[in-house]
Design an enzyme around this catalytic site. Structure first.
Site, PDB file in Angstrom:
ATOM      1  CB  THR A 114      83.306   6.467  17.053  1.00 32.46           C
ATOM      2  OG1 THR A 114      82.332   6.645  16.028  1.00 32.46           O
ATOM      3  CG2 THR A 114      84.033   7.777  17.304  1.00 32.46           C
ATOM      4  CE1 TYR A 161      76.994   0.248  14.442  1.00 34.47           C
ATOM      5  CE2 TYR A 161      78.840  -0.631  15.707  1.00 34.47           C
ATOM      6  CZ  TYR A 161      78.350   0.258  14.774  1.00 34.47           C
ATOM      7  OH  TYR A 161      79.195   1.161  14.179  1.00 34.47           O
ATOM      8  CE  LYS A 218      75.792   3.048  15.785  1.00 34.90           C
ATOM      9  NZ  LYS A 218      77.061   3.099  16.544  1.00 34.90           N
TER      10      LYS A 218
END
Length: 296
Positions: free
Chosen positions: A49, A138, A165
């Site tokens: 993001t 991640y 994640k």
């Protein structure tokens, strides 16, 4: 390492860029303040993001310094590392540690080729030993997803990896992670349209893009599931889903920032080569935000 509390609704934060394609740190401060006011449980900078794949080491460090300063210890700060060699991942990790982050979010090596299981574990072992900070693995790249067997073995040799994640559009892998390793790792959902079922399945929280746009609704969704109010959780899920469907796409940096601007927030411009959202995209997003009762 295991003492770091990563749970609940963790928000990513955008990286605002100005007309010269430079980072606007003052706009960043405003976004961090807004997210904190909405009750998020941690903030992650320089992730997807935050367009972390586009950021220099110096930019990443400056961004994390501002986030750490603005947060002032109220919630954990996670710094994103999206690099394609162990050497670069270590360089960025050490810089973000110096900036004061509480944890790192580290992608596997993923450019064109995917490393083997042993190479992936060694990558995280070397990054972990060098930075000596808690690491969120991640798991985002579809062609380089780290499987449960690898994550289990990693837990034996890389104590710095404390969380996964799970992104990459794979709720099946999320289900397997929760089934097999939820007692060894914090499992965070990054499936923006599937947070409700992820929480029901036992995910410890979420770390994703959509709470950047809908932080209050996302926090309320987490709280509703924890309270066992599934009727309310489903209502919130559907409001959030409406917004996610409107912004999801290959130009996410642009559409996400348009969604912020339409709410009266200012996330700056996306980094080139992405262009700002088109008028048609903005209208689609505005329609979704109205349907979710987020704008008039």
């Amino acid at each position: 390492m295991k003492d770091l509390a990563l749970h609940g609704m963790i928000s990513t934060v955008v990286t605002p860029f100005d007309e010269r394609d430079q980072v606007d740190l003052e706009l960043l401060r405003g976004e961090v303040k807004y997210l904190l006011d909405q009750g998020v449980t941690a903030i992650c900078a320089c992730g997807s993001t935050g367009e972390g794949q586009t950021l220099s080491l110096e930019e990443s460090k400056a961004i994390c310094e501002v986030v750490v300063d603005e947060v002032a210890g109220r919630v954990p700060v996670i710094g994103g590392v999206i690099q394609n060699s162990t050497a670069q991942a270590i360089r960025y990790s050490l810089a973000l540690k110096e900036a004061g982050v509480d944890a790192l979010q580290v992608t596997p090596v993923h450019y064109v080729f995917a490393p083997s299981q042993a190479e992936t574990i060694e990558h995280y072992r070397l990054v972990g030993e060098a930075a000596d900070l808690p690491i969120v693995l991640y798991n985002v790249v579809p062609w380089a997803l780290v499987g449960v067997d690898t994550i289990e073995k990693m837990g034996d040799v890389v104590p710095q990896v404390v969380a996964v994640k799970q992104s990459g559009g794979d709720i099946h892998l999320l289900a397997d992670l929760l089934h097999r390793v939820r007692d060894r790792f914090t499992i965070l959902a990054a499936l923006d349209d599937l947070h409700y079922p992820a929480f029901v399945m036992g995910a410890h929280g979420a770390l994703a893009a959509i709470p950047t746009v809908t932080p209050k609704l996302s926090v309320e969704l987490w709280d509703a599931v924890q309270a066992g109010d599934h009727a309310e959780a489903l209502r919130l899920h559907e409001r959030i889903l409406t917004v996610w469907r409107a912004i999801d796409g290959p130009n996410l940096p642009a559409t996400l920032k348009a969604a912020l601007q339409l709410q009266g927030r200012e996330g700056g411009l996306p980094r080139k080569p992405f262009s700002p959202a088109t008028p048609e995209e903005r209208e689609r997003i505005a329609t979704a935000l109205r349907a979710a009762n987020l704008i008039d």
